[in-house]
Enzyme design. Structure first.
Site, PDB file in Angstrom:
ATOM      1  CE  LYS A 111      -6.562   6.539   0.983  1.00 46.12           C
ATOM      2  NZ  LYS A 111      -8.217   6.678   0.405  1.00 46.12           N
TER       3      LYS A 111
ATOM      4  CE1 TYR B 295      -4.490   1.197  -0.597  1.00 48.75           C
ATOM      5  CE2 TYR B 295      -3.962   3.185   1.846  1.00 48.75           C
ATOM      6  CZ  TYR B 295      -4.274   2.145   0.649  1.00 48.75           C
ATOM      7  OH  TYR B 295      -5.316   3.555   0.457  1.00 48.75           O
TER       8      TYR B 295
HETATM    9  P1  NAD Z   1     -12.339   4.358  -8.099  1.00 53.43           P
HETATM   10  O1  NAD Z   1     -11.596   3.871  -9.085  1.00 53.43           O
HETATM   11  O2  NAD Z   1     -13.589   3.770  -8.718  1.00 53.43           O
HETATM   12  O3  NAD Z   1     -12.085   5.457  -7.779  1.00 53.43           O
HETATM   13  C1  NAD Z   1     -11.421   6.436  -7.712  1.00 53.43           C
HETATM   14  C2  NAD Z   1     -11.472   7.731  -8.340  1.00 53.43           C
HETATM   15  O4  NAD Z   1     -11.030   9.179  -7.885  1.00 53.43           O
HETATM   16  C3  NAD Z   1     -11.965   7.840  -9.424  1.00 53.43           C
HETATM   17  O5  NAD Z   1     -13.379   8.444  -9.879  1.00 53.43           O
HETATM   18  C4  NAD Z   1     -11.036   8.417 -10.503  1.00 53.43           C
HETATM   19  O6  NAD Z   1     -11.217   9.296 -11.674  1.00 53.43           O
HETATM   20  C5  NAD Z   1     -10.390   9.719  -9.481  1.00 53.43           C
HETATM   21  N1  NAD Z   1      -9.590  10.777  -9.181  1.00 53.43           N
HETATM   22  C6  NAD Z   1      -8.613   9.981  -9.581  1.00 53.43           C
HETATM   23  N2  NAD Z   1      -7.104  10.870  -9.857  1.00 53.43           N
HETATM   24  C7  NAD Z   1      -8.232  12.233 -10.035  1.00 53.43           C
HETATM   25  C8  NAD Z   1      -8.081  13.740  -9.636  1.00 53.43           C
HETATM   26  N3  NAD Z   1      -6.538  14.337 -10.246  1.00 53.43           N
HETATM   27  N4  NAD Z   1      -8.874  14.398  -9.461  1.00 53.43           N
HETATM   28  C9  NAD Z   1     -10.486  13.920  -9.408  1.00 53.43           C
HETATM   29  N5  NAD Z   1     -10.629  13.075  -9.224  1.00 53.43           N
HETATM   30  C10 NAD Z   1      -9.614  11.743  -9.525  1.00 53.43           C
HETATM   31  O7  NAD Z   1     -11.828   3.387  -6.686  1.00 53.43           O
HETATM   32  P2  NAD Z   1     -12.682   3.243  -5.270  1.00 53.43           P
HETATM   33  O8  NAD Z   1     -11.519   2.045  -4.582  1.00 53.43           O
HETATM   34  O9  NAD Z   1     -13.725   3.660  -5.636  1.00 53.43           O
HETATM   35  O10 NAD Z   1     -12.338   5.111  -4.437  1.00 53.43           O
HETATM   36  C11 NAD Z   1     -12.662   5.770  -4.063  1.00 53.43           C
HETATM   37  C12 NAD Z   1     -11.519   6.010  -2.513  1.00 53.43           C
HETATM   38  O11 NAD Z   1     -12.117   4.957  -1.792  1.00 53.43           O
HETATM   39  C13 NAD Z   1     -10.162   6.608  -2.645  1.00 53.43           C
HETATM   40  O12 NAD Z   1     -10.026   7.306  -1.744  1.00 53.43           O
HETATM   41  C14 NAD Z   1      -9.567   5.025  -2.141  1.00 53.43           C
HETATM   42  O13 NAD Z   1      -8.868   5.302  -2.160  1.00 53.43           O
HETATM   43  C15 NAD Z   1     -10.932   4.822  -1.073  1.00 53.43           C
HETATM   44  N6  NAD Z   1     -10.723   2.704  -0.644  1.00 53.43           N
HETATM   45  C16 NAD Z   1     -10.729   2.266  -1.588  1.00 53.43           C
HETATM   46  C17 NAD Z   1     -10.807   1.252  -0.530  1.00 53.43           C
HETATM   47  C18 NAD Z   1     -11.292  -0.272  -2.200  1.00 53.43           C
HETATM   48  O14 NAD Z   1     -10.249  -1.620  -1.195  1.00 53.43           O
HETATM   49  N7  NAD Z   1     -11.408  -0.300  -3.055  1.00 53.43           N
HETATM   50  C19 NAD Z   1     -10.962   0.792   0.426  1.00 53.43           C
HETATM   51  C20 NAD Z   1     -10.252   1.553   1.646  1.00 53.43           C
HETATM   52  C21 NAD Z   1     -10.761   3.430   0.479  1.00 53.43           C
END
Ligand code: NAD
Length: 257
Positions: free
Chosen positions: A164, A157
Site C-alpha cells: 500500500k 497487515y
Molecule cells: P474484495 O476481496 O471484495 O476485493 C478484492 C478484489 O481484488 C477482488 O475483486 C479480486 O478479484 C481482485 N483481485 C485480486 N487479485 C487480482 C488479480 N490478480 N487480478 C485482478 N483482480 C484481482 O476486497 P475489498 O476489501 O473490497 O478490497 C478492495 C480494495 O480495497 C483493495 O485494494 C483493498 O486492499 C482495499 N481496502 C480494503 C479495506 C478493507 O478493510 N476491506 C480497507 C482499506 C482498503
C-alpha cells in the site's frame, strides 16, 4: 440529473456484494454514470455476471487478471471498441498470500512480496497505462484504495502495508505524470470493512473493534462511505484535487498515542 451523468467509468475489483468496488458501483450508478467492470478469472465470472445483471442499463464486462501477461491490453482493447472513451477508472484490487498476513514480518518471502506488489501496487500503473488512450481529452480521474497500514505499522497487515505504501507513492508519481494530459489520480485510505480480502488479515475483527471504539466518529465505515467519496473524486467537483490520499476512516488516522 446526477453529478456523474454522461460519464463512463471502469471499475476493477467487484468480486461480490461485500466488495468495496460494489459500493462504488452503487454510488456511481445513483449519480448517473455508465459502468464497465472486470472479473478476475473464470472462477469468478458467473458470480460477477449475476451481479451485473442486477444493475440498471448495459454494463460492459470482461476478464482481466492483472498478473496474466496480455490480460490488461486485451481488456482495454475490448473496452475501447465496445464501451468507448473513458472518464474514470477505479482500482479496487489487492492480494497477498494468507500466510504473509499474520505472524512475523521478517518471515516475508520474496515470492509473497513480489505477488503483493504485482497485484496491489504495480497494477495501478498497468491499468492507468491501459486507460490513458481512452481518457485523451476527457479530463479523466483515477481512484485507488489504500489503508492506514501504508504509513503506520498495523499488526498482521505486514506485506500488504508495504504494497500500500508503494501504491500511494505510485499514485503520486502517476498524478504528476498524467496531470499535464488533464487526468487526476487520487487514493482513498479506507477504514477496515469486512470483505473477503480483509478477512485474510489475521485477527481482522480487532481492527474493526478498535476503530469503532477509538475513532472520533465512534463507528466503523461502510462501502457506501467509500463509494460516495470515490464518486466525488471521479466527478468534476474534485477537478482541482490530484495526487492526494483522502481518508475515509471516521477520523481514526488523526489519533496519536
Ligand atoms: P474484495 O476481496 O471484495 O476485493 C478484492 C478484489 O481484488 C477482488 O475483486 C479480486 O478479484 C481482485 N483481485 C485480486 N487479485 C487480482 C488479480 N490478480 N487480478 C485482478 N483482480 C484481482 O476486497 P475489498 O476489501 O473490497 O478490497 C478492495 C480494495 O480495497 C483493495 O485494494 C483493498 O486492499 C482495499 N481496502 C480494503 C479495506 C478493507 O478493510 N476491506 C480497507 C482499506 C482498503
Amino acid at each position: 440529473m446526477g453529478m456523474m451523468s454522461g460519464k463512463k467509468v471502469v471499475i476493477f475489483g467487484v468480486a461480490n456484494k461485500r466488495s468495496i468496488a460494489w459500493g462504488i458501483a452503487q454510488a456511481l450508478l445513483r449519480e448517473g454514470a455508465t459502468l464497465a467492470l472486470n472479473y478476475q478469472n473464470d472462477r469468478m465470472e458467473e458470480s460477477v455476471r449475476k451481479l451485473c445483471a442486477e444493475l440498471p442499463g448495459d454494463t460492459f464486462l470482461a476478464p482481466c487478471d492483472v498478473t496474466v501477461p496480455g490480460d490488461i491490453d486485451k481488456f482495454f482493447s475490448k473496452l475501447g471498441s465496445e464501451f468507448g472513451p473513458l472518464d474514470g477508472l477505479v482500482h479496487s484490487i489487492a492480494f497477498a498470500k494468507r500466510e504473509e498476513l499474520g505472524g512475523n514480518f521478517v518471515d516475508t518471502s520474496w515470492d509473497g512480496y513480489q505477488l503483493a506488489q504485482h497485484v496491489s501496487a504495480w497494477s495501478l500503473i498497468g491499468l492507468a497505462k491501459g486507460a490513458m488512450p481512452l481518457m485523451e481529452g476527457r479530463d479523466g480521474s483515477i481512484v485507488c484504495l489504500s489503508y492506514y497500514g501504508a504509513e503506520k505499522v498495523v499488526q498482521n497487515y505486514n506485506v500488504m502495508g508495504v504494497a500500500k505504501a508503494a501504491l500511494e507513492s505510485s499514485m503520486r508519481y502517476l498524478a504528476n505524470d498524467v496531470g499535464p494530459r488533464g487526468v487526476r489520480v487520487n487514493a482513498i485510505s479506507a477504514g477496515p470493512i469486512k470483505t473477503v480480502s480483509a478477512m485474510g488479515v489475521a485477527d481482522f475483527g480487532s481492527l474493526l473493534e478498535g476503530m469503532a471504539q477509538k475513532a472520533p466518529l465512534r463507528r466503523n465505515i461502510d462501502q457506501m462511505d467509500v463509494g460516495n467519496t470515490a464518486t466525488f473524486l471521479l466527478s468534476d467537483l474534485a477537478r482541482g484535487i490530484t495526487g492526494q490520499t483522502i481518508y475515509v476512516d471516521a477520523g481514526y488516522s488523526i489519533l496519536g498515542a
